[in-house]
Design a protein around this motif. Sequence first.
Motif, mmCIF file in Angstrom:
data_model
loop_
_atom_site.group_PDB
_atom_site.id
_atom_site.type_symbol
_atom_site.label_atom_id
_atom_site.label_comp_id
_atom_site.label_asym_id
_atom_site.label_seq_id
_atom_site.Cartn_x
_atom_site.Cartn_y
_atom_site.Cartn_z
ATOM 1 N N LEU A 147 0.903 -1.109 0.074
ATOM 2 C CA LEU A 147 -0.017 -0.219 0.043
ATOM 3 C C LEU A 147 0.850 1.099 0.054
ATOM 4 O O LEU A 147 0.751 2.234 -0.442
ATOM 5 N N LEU A 148 1.931 1.197 0.833
ATOM 6 C CA LEU A 148 3.005 2.339 0.725
ATOM 7 C C LEU A 148 3.443 2.596 -0.782
ATOM 8 O O LEU A 148 3.802 3.784 -0.980
ATOM 9 N N GLU A 149 3.676 1.309 -1.419
ATOM 10 C CA GLU A 149 4.113 1.568 -2.650
ATOM 11 C C GLU A 149 3.346 2.588 -3.696
ATOM 12 O O GLU A 149 3.693 3.300 -4.676
ATOM 13 N N PHE A 150 1.955 2.160 -3.450
ATOM 14 C CA PHE A 150 1.138 3.137 -3.894
ATOM 15 C C PHE A 150 0.970 4.444 -3.665
ATOM 16 O O PHE A 150 0.828 5.690 -4.403
ATOM 17 N N LEU A 151 1.222 4.624 -2.147
ATOM 18 C CA LEU A 151 1.121 6.164 -1.841
ATOM 19 C C LEU A 151 2.221 7.062 -1.867
ATOM 20 O O LEU A 151 2.203 8.130 -2.185
#
Length: 379
Positions: free
Chosen positions: A120-124
């Motif tokens: 999820l952090l990779e998307f944000l």
Amino acid sequence: MRGSTILIVESFVGPKTDAVLEVVDILFTVFIAGPLIIIYWKATWALMDLYIYPDDRFLSAIWTTAFGIIFGLLLSFFQEFGKTKLNPDAGKAKYLILTRLYTCFAAIVNVAACRGVWNLLEFLLQDTRSIFMSTIASTLAVMALRTLRNVNSAPFGITVDAAEDYFEAPTFYKTSSRETALYILDCVFSVTVVGSLVVFVWRGSWALLDIFLYPHDQVKSFWTSLVVGYSLVILTFAAQAPVRWAVAKLHGAPRLLLADVYHLISFFATVNVWRGIWGLLDVYFFPDSPKLSNWSSHIVSLVLLILLNCSNSILVRGVYIDAEEPAGDCVEFPCHYLRLFFQKERVKKRRKTVETSSAANARKVEEASVPLQIPEEKV
């Protein structure tokens, strides 16, 4: 770091033998158990990439985050049940089977939670500036909470599969399970807030290494991480004695600061070792057959860790507070393996000696209490 509890092993075989056992324990942790733990995590993570919505990474991240956090909370809520109901007294075979099944399930839960938050952090957070700022912010946050030591992992520690603390997962506020509402809130904070912050630090540090360390030559980048990581591991262990002495002499904020700096250096070593082994497995171990590579890595590493009696080392659970141990123990890494075995044997021998001595004393008392039989004189 699951094995953050410091186990103080008394000297019972002499200082020279103790020193040899300590070196052997460190070598075992760094070069055998540590790589096996990393291989397990890499393989399990990759299998989730292959089987959980492989065509939709965002949905895959959502599902694994939900699965990991929900079941992570349940495992934390019911740890007392495991402590009281699952012990060797219920039958050795039953205990071994159920505890190892617990480890297998809890390990998947741990990997799923970390993978979900990480992805999820990779998307944000995708640009270098946002990654750098989030890494600094999350590192400062865990330091402010005095939970920096939790970012450390193998090869700086292992957990032996001992019945005494097999299900142990300390919470941040150390509340009792009898205080139901407070205990639930404590578990939620420990799993979601502290656990997520640890993933933030890991993901940011890993991503920055991807960006700055030979970004156009992955093989060279992974080898460099491995060499740098293990070099720092050796230096960190070599510096442990003077750091322990210095921490024992300090008090308050200076003591905490020195411990945090030491843990930050060990974390930098840790993340480099993980990145190096993780990446090189993709490069050299059946790179054209990801299912074969990851399934074999998953099974072999798990079986070996179970046979070595340290499978619980793959679990990431519990919150440990920085510098809470006395003197210099707060900067000692939990690399106790053979020393624990010899300690247990010593305890067994002492118990046997005490029992034998008690039985002998009981016989003496019994003999002394029997009245003397005086033979009658013949008339």
